[in-house]
Design an enzyme around this catalytic site. Structure first.
Site, PDB file in Angstrom:
ATOM      1  N   TYR A 263      21.552  26.756   3.018  1.00 25.69           N
ATOM      2  CA  TYR A 263      21.698  25.880   4.161  1.00 25.69           C
ATOM      3  C   TYR A 263      22.919  26.324   4.923  1.00 25.69           C
ATOM      4  O   TYR A 263      24.000  26.377   4.331  1.00 25.69           O
ATOM      5  CB  TYR A 263      21.846  24.409   3.753  1.00 25.69           C
ATOM      6  CG  TYR A 263      21.674  23.502   4.947  1.00 25.69           C
ATOM      7  CD1 TYR A 263      20.400  23.247   5.429  1.00 25.69           C
ATOM      8  CD2 TYR A 263      22.770  22.958   5.596  1.00 25.69           C
ATOM      9  CE1 TYR A 263      20.234  22.450   6.552  1.00 25.69           C
ATOM     10  CE2 TYR A 263      22.597  22.159   6.714  1.00 25.69           C
ATOM     11  CZ  TYR A 263      21.337  21.908   7.181  1.00 25.69           C
ATOM     12  OH  TYR A 263      21.151  21.128   8.286  1.00 25.69           O
ATOM     13  N   GLN A 264      22.776  26.652   6.228  1.00 24.96           N
ATOM     14  CA  GLN A 264      21.552  26.838   6.971  1.00 24.96           C
ATOM     15  C   GLN A 264      20.749  28.020   6.409  1.00 24.96           C
ATOM     16  O   GLN A 264      21.344  29.008   5.998  1.00 24.96           O
ATOM     17  CB  GLN A 264      21.886  27.142   8.461  1.00 24.96           C
ATOM     18  CG  GLN A 264      22.657  26.061   9.171  1.00 24.96           C
ATOM     19  CD  GLN A 264      21.760  24.835   9.452  1.00 24.96           C
ATOM     20  OE1 GLN A 264      20.548  24.941   9.562  1.00 24.96           O
ATOM     21  NE2 GLN A 264      22.406  23.690   9.568  1.00 24.96           N
ATOM     22  N   HIS A 271      12.002  27.924   1.847  1.00 24.15           N
ATOM     23  CA  HIS A 271      11.873  29.020   0.894  1.00 24.15           C
ATOM     24  C   HIS A 271      13.019  28.936  -0.104  1.00 24.15           C
ATOM     25  O   HIS A 271      14.067  28.360   0.174  1.00 24.15           O
ATOM     26  CB  HIS A 271      11.847  30.371   1.617  1.00 24.15           C
ATOM     27  CG  HIS A 271      13.039  30.622   2.490  1.00 24.15           C
ATOM     28  ND1 HIS A 271      13.202  30.035   3.745  1.00 24.15           N
ATOM     29  CD2 HIS A 271      14.147  31.373   2.306  1.00 24.15           C
ATOM     30  CE1 HIS A 271      14.345  30.433   4.275  1.00 24.15           C
ATOM     31  NE2 HIS A 271      14.948  31.239   3.422  1.00 24.15           N
TER      32      HIS A 271
END
Lengths: 331, 331
Positions: A263-264, A271
């Site tokens: 994240y991001q 996935h």
């Protein structure tokens, strides 16, 4: 606007280069030309390359990203020395020359000159290169961003939606229109199913740097932020079956794996990363990675954990999202 | 039993090896012989090297540590490809040969064969090598351990208590009996106070690899596992004042920092790591590091979060705690 090649690559510079290479390779396998040139000795196209500047390099990883001109066209050349291979050691030792640098007691150091075929440099040429390529490969400082649940709604989500990042290449994989031969495992279930395949960064020649990606069949989960307790069966299924498939195919038990989400993420279709524990994969740092086991545990104790949670992540200086956080006075 | 030096230095194999190399280099500068052989072409001493096994290698860093025999003596050979140099690019491009691998649209990849003098391999020979050298260079595989709250009480805590790891060196710092001149900042408060000083891994020559440690004055907090909401003022104080001190001393804002705890830590007296974002510090991986901001947030939402939580961490093959987990059937 949508540019899958570039989007797939919206990561660190070294990752980028590898994926660009890879994309080209895949496209090539899927019908692009030139594939039969495997062992061809090429005319030295780089002979006339005029270096403008070094965009990025790593003394640790022995890589360099170079911008320049090739017959008046903008080009980017990426050099990366190849890993040392155990199976060529005998030939390397017998057919190299050594220059002594220093000798002291039991220690001595040399500069070893190897036959070129035992010491290749992986070379990628992007030509003509656009301004986008140059920006992409250019070394970028990162800043840590603090994103509350509200920040996500008011800053990040609108930004993602406006970008219309194409994930067509992901759909191609899920639909077996591309990379079907690379699939290591698939659970076809539309709710909890996923496709497991090697990441482009991994050449699959040794498990030391094993790197696979599980891509979910569900198409409406953008990232960690969208996960709620209703996704627990999906996450547990990926965790369990992914580990089993890796044990079966690569003989690597779950205790040797680091399983996590970014994240991001670099693209907004859920996935999961499977990498070898001990391999310092790019992006496995605590500032960007979230252990799948922790994600599951967090959702079990709080169904809306990732909706409300403040999340921290690095953004590169030229990332459009960083500008949005700055405009909003959040940095 | 107590061995502070070992505890403090319990790091990865490649770090160790670099230190060993460094030691050799320094010894040499301090009077070792043979320095005048700078450009000498040596008889190829490695021609007769018989590889026994690879002790360690890194595909990412292009290094390999090899154990073998050199004229019936035990030897360790260390190979490391050299970084790509900007000042040799022109010659590299003009005098290499290229083998095309694939070409597709604007992307093409090649295997580049460079003249050997432009693509050296740094080679270190240790001969005769002792068992100690071999152990030092040997890769230690790590395994990921899953520790529930109960596992901590029944396996980990008794193990820690039995080891009686000495943290006298920590007390020496807190009492200014040692390293007083290295202190960057101190809050002397016995409850929320701490000492901030550079980690030994950082040479303080550039902020690119900035690494500081905050050691708390309280002496009864062993690790993350002991933290409850009552420690929030302490944690928030470290976070805030540590960031301020680093901004003041090194002109590095909080957005460029990665602030985290290790679990397991290398010594059981609470301390917090401050490293430069973008510097891949050893131990900053998601499998061992816990962002201080996350720790604070977790304790705010659940005062006993770390008492009950299942935690994951890697243990090296020769770690006594790993044996305890195995004996308990937890691996």
């Amino acid at each position: 606007m949508a540019d899958p090649a570039v989007k797939r690559d919206s990561v660190e510079a070294d990752e980028l280069s590898q994926r660009a290479e890879k994309k080209a390779r895949v496209d090539d396998e899927n019908g692009g030309g030139g594939g039969e040139g495997e062992e061809a000795e090429s005319e030295n196209v780089l002979c006339g390359f005029k270096t403008s500047n070094v965009l990025n390099d790593s003394a640790r990883e022995k890589t360099m990203f170079i911008r320049g001109k090739l017959a008046d066209q903008e080009a980017v050349v990426i050099l990366e020395k190849t890993p040392i291979r155990e199976d060529t050691l005998a030939e390397l030792f017998s057919s190299s020359t050594l220059k002594l640098e220093m000798k002291n007691d039991i220690y001595s150091t040399y500069r070893l000159h190897a036959p070129p075929h035992l010491n290749e440099i992986k070379t990628t040429v992007v030509c003509p290169a656009t301004e986008k390529h140059v920006t992409k490969y250019q070394r970028q400082e990162s800043s840590l961003v603090e994103e509350t649940g509200e920040d996500y709604q008011s800053i990040t989500l609108p930004y993602i939606q406006k970008q219309t990042f194409s994930v067509q290449w992901v759909y191609n994989i899920l639909e077996k229109k591309a990379e079907a031969d690379r699939i290591v495992y698939e659970d076809p279930d539309p709710e909890v199913g996923f496709v497991l395949l090697p990441d482009f960064k991994w050449d699959q020649k040794q498990v030391d740097d094993l790197y696979l990606i599980a891509i979910v069949h569900q198409r409406d989960i953008k990232s960690l932020r969208d996960l709620t307790s209703e996704h627990l069966p999906l996450l547990q299924n990926i965790f369990q079956k992914g580990k089993e498939a890796i044990l079966q195919r690569y003989n690597l038990p779950a205790s040797k794996l680091r399983v996590y989400l970014h994240y991001q993420p670099s693209y907004y279709h859920l996935h999961v990363h499977f990498t070898k524990l001990g391999y310092e994969a790019p992006g496995c740092g605590v500032e960007r990675a979230h252990l799948l086991a922790d994600v599951i545990q967090n959702l079990q104790s709080n169904p809306c954990y990732y909706e409300t949670r403040t999340l921290y992540f690095p953004l590169r200086a030229n990332d459009g999202l960083l500008s949005k956080f700055k405009e909003a006075g959040r940095l």
